[in-house]
Motif scaffolding. Structure first.
Motif, PDB file in Angstrom:
ATOM      1  N   PHE A   5      32.141  14.780  18.001  1.00 24.93           N
ATOM      2  CA  PHE A   5      31.336  14.266  17.611  1.00 24.93           C
ATOM      3  C   PHE A   5      30.821  13.156  17.643  1.00 24.93           C
ATOM      4  CE2 PHE A   5      30.333  18.942  17.946  1.00 24.93           C
ATOM      5  CZ  PHE A   5      29.382  18.635  19.288  1.00 24.93           C
ATOM      6  N   THR A   6      32.168  12.917  16.733  1.00 17.90           N
ATOM      7  CA  THR A   6      30.724  11.174  16.267  1.00 17.90           C
ATOM      8  C   THR A   6      31.495  10.407  17.310  1.00 17.90           C
ATOM      9  OG1 THR A   6      31.722  11.759  14.186  1.00 17.90           O
ATOM     10  CG2 THR A   6      32.276   9.345  14.450  1.00 17.90           C
ATOM     11  N   ALA A   7      33.243  10.261  18.005  1.00 17.43           N
ATOM     12  CA  ALA A   7      33.372   9.282  18.902  1.00 17.43           C
ATOM     13  C   ALA A   7      32.181   9.635  20.310  1.00 17.43           C
ATOM     14  CB  ALA A   7      34.626  10.403  19.526  1.00 17.43           C
ATOM     15  N   ALA A   8      32.038  10.767  20.579  1.00 19.75           N
ATOM     16  CA  ALA A   8      30.677  11.249  21.332  1.00 19.75           C
ATOM     17  C   ALA A   8      29.727  10.402  21.615  1.00 19.75           C
ATOM     18  CB  ALA A   8      30.777  12.462  21.594  1.00 19.75           C
ATOM     19  N   ASN A   9      28.946  10.705  20.126  1.00 23.28           N
ATOM     20  CA  ASN A   9      27.756   9.756  19.975  1.00 23.28           C
ATOM     21  C   ASN A   9      28.201   8.317  20.123  1.00 23.28           C
ATOM     22  OD1 ASN A   9      25.559  11.161  18.651  1.00 23.28           O
ATOM     23  ND2 ASN A   9      26.550  12.530  17.599  1.00 23.28           N
ATOM     24  N   LEU A  10      29.114   7.377  19.385  1.00 26.77           N
ATOM     25  CA  LEU A  10      29.968   6.361  19.736  1.00 26.77           C
ATOM     26  C   LEU A  10      29.785   5.775  21.577  1.00 26.77           C
ATOM     27  CD1 LEU A  10      31.678   6.135  16.910  1.00 26.77           C
ATOM     28  CD2 LEU A  10      29.372   4.874  16.965  1.00 26.77           C
ATOM     29  N   CYS A  11      29.977   6.413  22.233  1.00 22.59           N
ATOM     30  CA  CYS A  11      30.593   6.661  23.253  1.00 22.59           C
ATOM     31  C   CYS A  11      29.497   6.923  24.614  1.00 22.59           C
ATOM     32  CB  CYS A  11      32.168   6.762  23.797  1.00 22.59           C
ATOM     33  SG  CYS A  11      32.776   6.140  22.591  1.00 22.59           S
ATOM     34  N   SER A  12      28.596   7.327  24.580  1.00 23.25           N
ATOM     35  CA  SER A  12      27.162   7.849  25.505  1.00 23.25           C
ATOM     36  C   SER A  12      26.234   6.996  24.810  1.00 23.25           C
ATOM     37  CB  SER A  12      27.489   9.208  24.970  1.00 23.25           C
ATOM     38  OG  SER A  12      27.254   9.624  23.332  1.00 23.25           O
ATOM     39  N   GLY A  13      26.309   6.544  24.496  1.00 27.64           N
ATOM     40  CA  GLY A  13      24.818   5.678  24.155  1.00 27.64           C
ATOM     41  C   GLY A  13      23.516   6.074  23.902  1.00 27.64           C
ATOM     42  N   ARG A  14      23.948   7.243  23.049  1.00 25.50           N
ATOM     43  CA  ARG A  14      22.793   8.203  22.811  1.00 25.50           C
ATOM     44  C   ARG A  14      22.313   7.853  20.980  1.00 25.50           C
ATOM     45  NH1 ARG A  14      23.352  12.793  20.211  1.00 25.50           N
ATOM     46  NH2 ARG A  14      21.803  13.742  20.627  1.00 25.50           N
ATOM     47  N   PHE A  20      23.492   2.434  21.992  1.00 26.40           N
ATOM     48  CA  PHE A  20      25.056   1.011  22.085  1.00 26.40           C
ATOM     49  C   PHE A  20      26.093   1.812  22.632  1.00 26.40           C
ATOM     50  CE2 PHE A  20      25.102   2.538  17.569  1.00 26.40           C
ATOM     51  CZ  PHE A  20      25.833   2.617  17.609  1.00 26.40           C
ATOM     52  N   TRP A  21      27.323   1.238  22.985  1.00 25.62           N
ATOM     53  CA  TRP A  21      28.100   1.879  23.633  1.00 25.62           C
ATOM     54  C   TRP A  21      29.479   1.665  22.670  1.00 25.62           C
ATOM     55  CZ3 TRP A  21      24.798   2.625  26.780  1.00 25.62           C
ATOM     56  CH2 TRP A  21      23.841   2.772  27.983  1.00 25.62           C
ATOM     57  N   LEU A  22      30.265   2.498  22.129  1.00 28.07           N
ATOM     58  CA  LEU A  22      31.478   0.913  21.432  1.00 28.07           C
ATOM     59  C   LEU A  22      32.255   2.188  22.031  1.00 28.07           C
ATOM     60  CD1 LEU A  22      31.217  -0.516  18.506  1.00 28.07           C
ATOM     61  CD2 LEU A  22      32.236   1.761  17.509  1.00 28.07           C
ATOM     62  N   ASP A  23      33.100   0.721  22.394  1.00 30.63           N
ATOM     63  CA  ASP A  23      35.317   0.632  22.991  1.00 30.63           C
ATOM     64  C   ASP A  23      35.303   2.334  22.143  1.00 30.63           C
ATOM     65  OD1 ASP A  23      37.153  -0.627  24.124  1.00 30.63           O
ATOM     66  OD2 ASP A  23      37.855   0.537  22.707  1.00 30.63           O
ATOM     67  N   PRO A  24      36.097   3.054  23.387  1.00 28.96           N
ATOM     68  CA  PRO A  24      36.610   3.693  23.287  1.00 28.96           C
ATOM     69  C   PRO A  24      37.666   4.071  21.966  1.00 28.96           C
ATOM     70  CG  PRO A  24      36.064   4.367  25.404  1.00 28.96           C
ATOM     71  CD  PRO A  24      35.618   2.542  24.857  1.00 28.96           C
ATOM     72  N   VAL A  25      38.881   2.872  22.302  1.00 35.25           N
ATOM     73  CA  VAL A  25      40.065   3.269  20.383  1.00 35.25           C
ATOM     74  C   VAL A  25      39.149   2.606  19.952  1.00 35.25           C
ATOM     75  CG1 VAL A  25      41.748   1.873  20.554  1.00 35.25           C
ATOM     76  CG2 VAL A  25      41.080   2.671  22.920  1.00 35.25           C
ATOM     77  N   SER A  83      36.169   7.606  13.883  1.00 38.48           N
ATOM     78  CA  SER A  83      36.045   9.350  14.309  1.00 38.48           C
ATOM     79  C   SER A  83      36.962   9.210  12.647  1.00 38.48           C
ATOM     80  CB  SER A  83      36.559   9.653  15.491  1.00 38.48           C
ATOM     81  OG  SER A  83      35.104   9.112  15.861  1.00 38.48           O
ATOM     82  N   ALA A  84      38.152   8.641  12.758  1.00 35.61           N
ATOM     83  CA  ALA A  84      39.072   9.482  12.264  1.00 35.61           C
ATOM     84  C   ALA A  84      39.199   9.095  10.830  1.00 35.61           C
ATOM     85  CB  ALA A  84      40.638   9.194  12.777  1.00 35.61           C
ATOM     86  N   LEU A  85      39.026   7.662  10.482  1.00 36.26           N
ATOM     87  CA  LEU A  85      38.568   7.088   9.243  1.00 36.26           C
ATOM     88  C   LEU A  85      36.998   7.804   8.611  1.00 36.26           C
ATOM     89  CD1 LEU A  85      39.453   3.255   9.929  1.00 36.26           C
ATOM     90  CD2 LEU A  85      40.310   5.569   8.084  1.00 36.26           C
ATOM     91  N   LEU A  86      36.238   8.628   9.304  1.00 40.32           N
ATOM     92  CA  LEU A  86      35.194   9.199   9.168  1.00 40.32           C
ATOM     93  C   LEU A  86      35.079  10.330   8.709  1.00 40.32           C
ATOM     94  CD1 LEU A  86      31.978   8.879   8.529  1.00 40.32           C
ATOM     95  CD2 LEU A  86      31.792   9.471  10.258  1.00 40.32           C
ATOM     96  N   ILE A  88      27.258  17.521  24.351  1.00 38.11           N
ATOM     97  CA  ILE A  88      26.363  16.087  25.122  1.00 38.11           C
ATOM     98  C   ILE A  88      27.652  15.830  25.982  1.00 38.11           C
ATOM     99  CG2 ILE A  88      27.018  13.655  24.050  1.00 38.11           C
ATOM    100  CD1 ILE A  88      26.755  14.237  21.185  1.00 38.11           C
ATOM    101  N   SER A  89      26.694  14.935  27.117  1.00 36.98           N
ATOM    102  CA  SER A  89      27.327  14.883  28.237  1.00 36.98           C
ATOM    103  C   SER A  89      27.664  13.247  28.251  1.00 36.98           C
ATOM    104  CB  SER A  89      27.128  15.674  29.351  1.00 36.98           C
ATOM    105  OG  SER A  89      25.950  14.779  29.956  1.00 36.98           O
ATOM    106  N   ASN A  90      27.951  13.124  29.401  1.00 38.18           N
ATOM    107  CA  ASN A  90      28.028  11.323  29.473  1.00 38.18           C
ATOM    108  C   ASN A  90      28.955  10.473  28.616  1.00 38.18           C
ATOM    109  OD1 ASN A  90      26.238  11.285  32.651  1.00 38.18           O
ATOM    110  ND2 ASN A  90      24.686  11.812  30.810  1.00 38.18           N
ATOM    111  N   ILE A  91      30.149  10.805  28.028  1.00 33.67           N
ATOM    112  CA  ILE A  91      30.924  10.713  27.372  1.00 33.67           C
ATOM    113  C   ILE A  91      31.556   8.892  28.310  1.00 33.67           C
ATOM    114  CG2 ILE A  91      32.188  10.660  26.031  1.00 33.67           C
ATOM    115  CD1 ILE A  91      31.829  12.904  24.595  1.00 33.67           C
ATOM    116  N   ALA A  92      31.692   7.868  27.889  1.00 37.91           N
ATOM    117  CA  ALA A  92      32.339   6.893  28.716  1.00 37.91           C
ATOM    118  C   ALA A  92      33.804   6.829  28.724  1.00 37.91           C
ATOM    119  CB  ALA A  92      32.151   5.366  28.068  1.00 37.91           C
ATOM    120  N   GLU A  93      34.307   6.554  30.237  1.00 42.89           N
ATOM    121  CA  GLU A  93      35.401   6.272  30.205  1.00 42.89           C
ATOM    122  C   GLU A  93      36.821   5.942  29.290  1.00 42.89           C
ATOM    123  OE1 GLU A  93      38.161   5.494  34.004  1.00 42.89           O
ATOM    124  OE2 GLU A  93      36.564   4.674  33.962  1.00 42.89           O
ATOM    125  N   MET A  94      37.333   5.857  28.833  1.00 43.83           N
ATOM    126  CA  MET A  94      38.519   5.795  28.083  1.00 43.83           C
ATOM    127  C   MET A  94      39.114   4.036  28.629  1.00 43.83           C
ATOM    128  SD  MET A  94      40.673   6.527  24.856  1.00 43.83           S
ATOM    129  CE  MET A  94      42.318   6.375  25.659  1.00 43.83           C
TER     130      MET A  94
END
Length: 344
Positions: A74-83, A86-91, A97-100, A148-154
């Motif tokens: 869910f952390t990655a989904a929030n960071l990469c879906s614009g919710r 903003f959109w963060l680079d998936p990598v 997400s791992a560090l958090l 959560i949908s519309n997660i950005a493409e890596m």
């Protein structure tokens, strides 16, 4: 000593060759759905490596891996879906997400690991239930029942992964290899030896100067990092994440994967994850199999614990030792017969 080194090299080369063959030939031989199932097995193996550290090295059973996997997803989904606006680079989102999840696992570990043995295990079951309740009901961060949908493409170096599960396979193989390497290194470090001493006898470990509490918390944090990493990879591969993935029933599957493959064997963890993930797909055509799948898993674990407590990897190791002993006995037999003949 020289012979021992040679034997280790041969087994390592065989395993390495098997992995290389799988990486080279598997993507071209299966369809997209099958590749996604294999990819999920690799992701689940990353979570199971955390269990290998906690249970295999430290002797502490935990169900909490799924909660941190969900947190990472869910952390990655929030960071990469614009919710969040903003959109963060998936990598970068995967790393964050791992560090958090590592930080969260460390904080929770400071509390939960005050409990001993089975009490700690029960608390991790409660952790999974609490996390699932948040995932389902807290819509601002977890999307509620709709997920959560519309997660950005890596993308890596401009190459989009999208629904190309072959590319995801290669990426996950690299990630899994790094995680396996880290686990093997931990096994050989002071942390690994401290965990082993705690597993064998925590009172004796304490008298030897091992900080039992701090060592367990550190291991729990590392397991949290692995689970968060796996969750982020899962969310970005699926490009959708929902709470249904993170029920308590699924958390037991990670235990079964580790036990079937061999909880203290890095290669066995991968085998166990593949077997438990792929098996339902192989048996999909059998009528009513869904109703008996959990029963089958339970019986499988009972049989393994009675006859092969070290899992499939332990069974393979035992068979290998017996085969080597048989070959060695055959090779030495003529020499022994000659010696008997000389004495006569």
């Amino acid at each position: 000593m020289e012979n021992t080194k040679a034997k280790v090299k041969i087994s390592t080369i065989l395993l390495f060759a098997l992995c290389i063959a799988a990486v080279l030939f598997l993507p071209g031989q299966t369809n997209d759905y099958s590749m996604r199932v294999v990819n999920n097995a690799l992701i689940f193996a990353i979570v199971s490596y955390g269990l290998s550290i906690m249970l295999g090295m430290g002797g502490q059973l935990t169900f909490g891996g799924l909660a941190f996997m969900g947190g990472g997803a869910f952390t990655a989904a929030n960071l990469c879906s614009g919710r969040l606006g903003f959109w963060l680079d998936p990598v970068l989102a995967i790393l964050i997400s791992a560090l958090l999840m590592g930080v969260m696992a460390f904080g929770l570990g400071l509390i939960l690991l005050k409990l001993k043995d089975t009490y700690f295990t029960f608390s991790t079951i409660a952790l999974v239930q609490v996390a699932y309740t948040f995932f389902v009901n807290y819509k601002p961060l977890f999307g509620g029942a709709g997920g959560i949908s519309n997660i950005a493409e890596m993308k890596i170096f401009g190459v989009g992964f999208g629904n190309n599960y072959n590319l995801w396979f290669y990426f996950l193989v690299v990630v899994l290899a790094i995680v396996a390497f880290v686990v093997e290194r931990i096994r050989q470090t002071q942390l690994g030896r401290s965990l082993a001493s705690i597993r064998d006898n925590d009172t004796a470990a304490l008298t030897l100067g091992v900080n039992v509490y701090r060592t367990k918390v550190l291991a729990f944090a590392i397991a949290g990092i692995f689970a968060g990493l796996a969750g982020a990879c899962y969310a970005l591969q699926m490009r959708f994440i929902g709470a249904d993935m993170f029920t308590y029933e699924r958390s037991t599957l990670f235990i079964i994967m580790a036990m079937v493959g061999g909880v203290n064997n890095s290669f066995g963890i991968i085998i166990g994850s593949l077997v438990i993930t792929v098996l339902p797909e192989v048996l999909r055509g059998v009528p009513g199999i869904d109703r008996y799948l959990q029963l089958s898993y339970g019986l499988l674990v009972i049989v393994l614990m009675v006859f092969m407590p070290m899992g499939l990897a332990g069974m393979a190791s035992a068979l290998s030792k017996r085969f080597k002993a048989f070959i060695s006995k055959k090779a030495n037999a003529p020499v022994a017969e000659k010696e008997v003949g000389v004495h006569e």
